[in-house]
Scaffold this motif. Sequence first.
Motif, PDB file in Angstrom:
ATOM      1  N   ASN A 193      15.875  15.202  -6.244  1.00  0.00           N
ATOM      2  CA  ASN A 193      14.877  15.626  -7.233  1.00  0.00           C
ATOM      3  C   ASN A 193      13.518  15.849  -6.582  1.00  0.00           C
ATOM      4  OD1 ASN A 193      16.316  15.724  -9.700  1.00  0.00           O
ATOM      5  ND2 ASN A 193      16.248  13.490  -9.885  1.00  0.00           N
ATOM      6  N   HIS A 194      13.312  15.219  -5.427  1.00  0.00           N
ATOM      7  CA  HIS A 194      11.983  15.202  -4.791  1.00  0.00           C
ATOM      8  C   HIS A 194      12.176  14.899  -3.313  1.00  0.00           C
ATOM      9  CE1 HIS A 194       7.852  14.356  -4.039  1.00  0.00           C
ATOM     10  NE2 HIS A 194       7.793  13.118  -4.484  1.00  0.00           N
ATOM     11  N   ALA A 195      11.404  15.547  -2.460  1.00  0.00           N
ATOM     12  CA  ALA A 195      11.621  15.433  -1.011  1.00  0.00           C
ATOM     13  C   ALA A 195      10.794  14.351  -0.335  1.00  0.00           C
ATOM     14  CB  ALA A 195      11.315  16.782  -0.352  1.00  0.00           C
ATOM     15  N   GLU A 196       9.927  13.651  -1.076  1.00  0.00           N
ATOM     16  CA  GLU A 196       9.079  12.660  -0.408  1.00  0.00           C
ATOM     17  C   GLU A 196       9.966  11.530   0.141  1.00  0.00           C
ATOM     18  OE1 GLU A 196       5.649  11.512  -2.717  1.00  0.00           O
ATOM     19  OE2 GLU A 196       4.600  10.819  -0.909  1.00  0.00           O
ATOM     20  N   PRO A 197       9.599  10.996   1.316  1.00  0.00           N
ATOM     21  CA  PRO A 197      10.514  10.062   1.993  1.00  0.00           C
ATOM     22  C   PRO A 197      10.870   8.802   1.217  1.00  0.00           C
ATOM     23  CG  PRO A 197       8.902  10.912   3.541  1.00  0.00           C
ATOM     24  CD  PRO A 197       8.479  11.403   2.185  1.00  0.00           C
ATOM     25  N   ASP A 198      10.060   8.371   0.269  1.00  0.00           N
ATOM     26  CA  ASP A 198      10.442   7.160  -0.469  1.00  0.00           C
ATOM     27  C   ASP A 198      11.683   7.379  -1.333  1.00  0.00           C
ATOM     28  OD1 ASP A 198       8.638   8.810  -1.879  1.00  0.00           O
ATOM     29  OD2 ASP A 198       8.047   7.218  -3.234  1.00  0.00           O
ATOM     30  N   HIS A 199      12.060   8.636  -1.555  1.00  0.00           N
ATOM     31  CA  HIS A 199      13.292   8.932  -2.307  1.00  0.00           C
ATOM     32  C   HIS A 199      14.302   9.722  -1.493  1.00  0.00           C
ATOM     33  CE1 HIS A 199      10.826   7.504  -5.483  1.00  0.00           C
ATOM     34  NE2 HIS A 199       9.970   8.484  -5.277  1.00  0.00           N
ATOM     35  N   ALA A 200      13.802  10.414  -0.493  1.00  0.00           N
ATOM     36  CA  ALA A 200      14.678  11.303   0.268  1.00  0.00           C
ATOM     37  C   ALA A 200      14.906  10.806   1.696  1.00  0.00           C
ATOM     38  CB  ALA A 200      14.078  12.719   0.295  1.00  0.00           C
ATOM     39  N   CYS A 202      12.586  11.455 -11.521  1.00  0.00           N
ATOM     40  CA  CYS A 202      12.027  11.003 -10.241  1.00  0.00           C
ATOM     41  C   CYS A 202      10.647  10.369 -10.465  1.00  0.00           C
ATOM     42  CB  CYS A 202      11.990  12.115  -9.206  1.00  0.00           C
ATOM     43  SG  CYS A 202      11.937  11.454  -7.525  1.00  0.00           S
ATOM     44  N   ASP A 203       9.595  10.851  -9.801  1.00  0.00           N
ATOM     45  CA  ASP A 203       8.297  10.169  -9.899  1.00  0.00           C
ATOM     46  C   ASP A 203       7.689  10.200 -11.310  1.00  0.00           C
ATOM     47  OD1 ASP A 203       8.010   9.266  -7.300  1.00  0.00           O
ATOM     48  OD2 ASP A 203       6.942  11.035  -6.616  1.00  0.00           O
ATOM     49  N   PHE A 204       7.948  11.283 -12.041  1.00  0.00           N
ATOM     50  CA  PHE A 204       7.382  11.423 -13.391  1.00  0.00           C
ATOM     51  C   PHE A 204       7.839  10.233 -14.247  1.00  0.00           C
ATOM     52  CE2 PHE A 204       6.767  14.306 -17.260  1.00  0.00           C
ATOM     53  CZ  PHE A 204       5.415  14.522 -17.034  1.00  0.00           C
ATOM     54  N   SER A 252      12.169   7.066 -10.715  1.00  0.00           N
ATOM     55  CA  SER A 252      12.485   6.626  -9.352  1.00  0.00           C
ATOM     56  C   SER A 252      11.674   5.406  -8.924  1.00  0.00           C
ATOM     57  CB  SER A 252      12.242   7.767  -8.377  1.00  0.00           C
ATOM     58  OG  SER A 252      10.899   8.203  -8.473  1.00  0.00           O
ATOM     59  N   HIS A 253      10.664   5.029  -9.697  1.00  0.00           N
ATOM     60  CA  HIS A 253       9.920   3.790  -9.431  1.00  0.00           C
ATOM     61  C   HIS A 253       9.808   2.994 -10.729  1.00  0.00           C
ATOM     62  CE1 HIS A 253       8.420   5.095  -5.495  1.00  0.00           C
ATOM     63  NE2 HIS A 253       7.989   6.216  -6.021  1.00  0.00           N
ATOM     64  N   GLY A 254       9.990   1.684 -10.621  1.00  0.00           N
ATOM     65  CA  GLY A 254       9.726   0.826 -11.769  1.00  0.00           C
ATOM     66  C   GLY A 254      10.855   0.827 -12.783  1.00  0.00           C
ATOM     67  N   ILE A 314       0.846  -1.195   0.000  1.00  0.00           N
ATOM     68  CA  ILE A 314       0.000   0.000   0.000  1.00  0.00           C
ATOM     69  C   ILE A 314       0.881   1.245   0.000  1.00  0.00           C
ATOM     70  CG2 ILE A 314      -0.252   0.204   2.528  1.00  0.00           C
ATOM     71  CD1 ILE A 314      -3.460   0.503   1.330  1.00  0.00           C
ATOM     72  N   PHE A 315       0.380   2.270  -0.659  1.00  0.00           N
ATOM     73  CA  PHE A 315       1.114   3.541  -0.743  1.00  0.00           C
ATOM     74  C   PHE A 315       0.179   4.655  -0.313  1.00  0.00           C
ATOM     75  CE2 PHE A 315       3.968   6.715  -2.374  1.00  0.00           C
ATOM     76  CZ  PHE A 315       5.200   6.076  -2.351  1.00  0.00           C
ATOM     77  N   ASP A 316       0.734   5.627   0.366  1.00  0.00           N
ATOM     78  CA  ASP A 316      -0.064   6.759   0.859  1.00  0.00           C
ATOM     79  C   ASP A 316      -1.237   6.271   1.720  1.00  0.00           C
ATOM     80  OD1 ASP A 316       1.569   8.533  -0.449  1.00  0.00           O
ATOM     81  OD2 ASP A 316       0.281   8.727  -2.204  1.00  0.00           O
ATOM     82  N   LEU A 347       5.066  18.124  -9.804  1.00  0.00           N
ATOM     83  CA  LEU A 347       5.093  16.780 -10.404  1.00  0.00           C
ATOM     84  C   LEU A 347       5.771  15.843  -9.413  1.00  0.00           C
ATOM     85  CD1 LEU A 347       6.035  17.595 -14.100  1.00  0.00           C
ATOM     86  CD2 LEU A 347       3.833  16.876 -13.196  1.00  0.00           C
ATOM     87  N   HIS A 348       5.254  15.650  -8.280  1.00  0.00           N
ATOM     88  CA  HIS A 348       3.923  16.072  -7.886  1.00  0.00           C
ATOM     89  C   HIS A 348       3.918  16.878  -6.592  1.00  0.00           C
ATOM     90  CE1 HIS A 348       3.450  12.639  -4.810  1.00  0.00           C
ATOM     91  NE2 HIS A 348       4.660  12.519  -5.327  1.00  0.00           N
ATOM     92  N   TRP A 349       5.099  17.327  -6.175  1.00  0.00           N
ATOM     93  CA  TRP A 349       5.214  18.230  -5.027  1.00  0.00           C
ATOM     94  C   TRP A 349       5.776  19.557  -5.546  1.00  0.00           C
ATOM     95  CZ3 TRP A 349       7.333  15.918   0.253  1.00  0.00           C
ATOM     96  CH2 TRP A 349       6.446  14.958   0.729  1.00  0.00           C
ATOM     97  N   ARG A 403      -1.873   3.341 -14.034  1.00  0.00           N
ATOM     98  CA  ARG A 403      -2.472   3.363 -12.697  1.00  0.00           C
ATOM     99  C   ARG A 403      -1.700   4.347 -11.803  1.00  0.00           C
ATOM    100  NH1 ARG A 403      -2.918  -0.053  -8.041  1.00  0.00           N
ATOM    101  NH2 ARG A 403      -0.899  -0.969  -8.487  1.00  0.00           N
ATOM    102  N   TYR A 404      -0.387   4.312 -11.940  1.00  0.00           N
ATOM    103  CA  TYR A 404       0.486   5.220 -11.182  1.00  0.00           C
ATOM    104  C   TYR A 404       0.228   6.673 -11.592  1.00  0.00           C
ATOM    105  CZ  TYR A 404       4.928   7.275  -9.663  1.00  0.00           C
ATOM    106  OH  TYR A 404       5.890   8.071  -9.088  1.00  0.00           O
ATOM    107  N   TYR A 405       0.168   6.885 -12.895  1.00  0.00           N
ATOM    108  CA  TYR A 405      -0.094   8.240 -13.425  1.00  0.00           C
ATOM    109  C   TYR A 405      -1.398   8.790 -12.862  1.00  0.00           C
ATOM    110  CZ  TYR A 405      -1.522  11.695 -16.991  1.00  0.00           C
ATOM    111  OH  TYR A 405      -1.964  12.827 -17.634  1.00  0.00           O
TER     112      TYR A 405
HETATM  113 FE1  FEO Z   1       6.400  11.340  -4.608  1.00  0.00          FE
HETATM  114 FE2  FEO Z   1       7.743   8.324  -5.159  1.00  0.00          FE
HETATM  115  O1  FEO Z   1       7.380   9.872  -4.173  1.00  0.00           O
END
Ligand code: FEO
Length: 407
Positions: free
Chosen positions: A92-99, A178-180, A236-238, A35-37, A159-161, A205-207
């Motif tokens: 590139n992005h501050a969300e914890p899954d990358h930062a 990153c997420d894009f 950053s994913h997939g 699960i995410f978010d 995109l998206h923060w 689905r991710y988009y």
């Molecule tokens: Fe917006 Fe994969 O974190």
Amino acid sequence: MLIYGDVIDVKTLAKVVEIAPNIYWVGAVDWHRRIFDALINLPYGTSYNAYLVKGKEKTVLIDTVNPGFEEELFKKVDEVVEPKRIDYLIMNHAEPDHAGAIPKVLLNAEDAKLVATKFGVEMARVFYDVPSERVEAVRDGDVLDLGGKTLRFMEAPMLHWPETMFTFCEEDAVLFPCDFFGAHLASDKLFDDEVGELLLPEAKRYYAEIMMPFSASIKRGLDKVANLDIKMIAPSHGPIYRNPRRIMDAYEKWARGPLEHKALLIYVSMWGSTDTLAKTIAEAVSAEGVEVVPHNLVVADISHIARDLVDANAVIIGSPTLLGGAHPLATLATELVRILRPRAKLAAIFGSYGWGGGATNRIRGQLEPAGFNIVGTVEVQGPPKKEDLERAVSLGRLVARKIKERT
Ligand code: FEO
């Protein structure tokens, strides 16, 4: 290709992969995340891709990994260069899954500087307590010369923060967005051409969940990279795209392409009356030659609703009245439709009630302020009678014809 449930050869996941000369994938595969978010199912797990770029003079780590995967990251980095030798950490992005591993990377590499947008620098302070003397803010078009490798930074806000940016390696034409262009897909295969037909549906689905609410930013992001001669997209994913057009064309279609002749029918029923209306409306839409995709909320996966919203032309929502309002599942689904801001703004509402209505008005109150055009409503008392079913047929036909007029 391995996916969750297969027997996993751990050795194949522990490898560092050189994706271009002196550019290494050093990320982690999270096979078991489901699960995410706290919202979105991840049936195939996900990955947190991080990349090491080694120039003649400087070494850069682009993004990190989700908390809990730091040791895996360090182990992989260490196969290429001692982690303390990292000169720059690009966020590139501050969300914890990358930062999330930033504090540990900076602790290890005492002289490394964190590179981020101005907004990113502030978020690094708030989220990860990174002091101002450890950061370098970059602006759109700034470059970092590593010696034979030039990294160009491209601001890509929302995109998206708000702090998000892309990094482009000019010599190798590798884009790190990153997420894009990402996808939640754990696999032992790192490249898009090694992954089968599962990839684009999962990317879609991710988009839908991550990018779709930011349509103007998506178009700006696509325009920004359109004139680059990109050889590889390393999100950053997939999987990493060795065929960048594969995902760029998909994004163009989802963001700007024609919508499909398709209506989503999202509903919940308690005693069968709303269900009867749903089936009647679905048949009427279909009889007009328009695809209808039903989602019964008792069993629906909301991420599939999100995915189907990407290119649908209309949304039809049904609910019985419960305690004077809509059923909570319908309220939740309508809220999802509202916040994901799909391109479709055509809507219709239906429902049933025992002794006093209210569900359709409640749903209308959610959708109209968000710009949805409600073309019709059917609300019936008790099990639908002949005339109720005729109204349901008329509603289905109306929606189908409106879709055909628009496409
Ligand atoms: Fe917006 Fe994969 O974190």
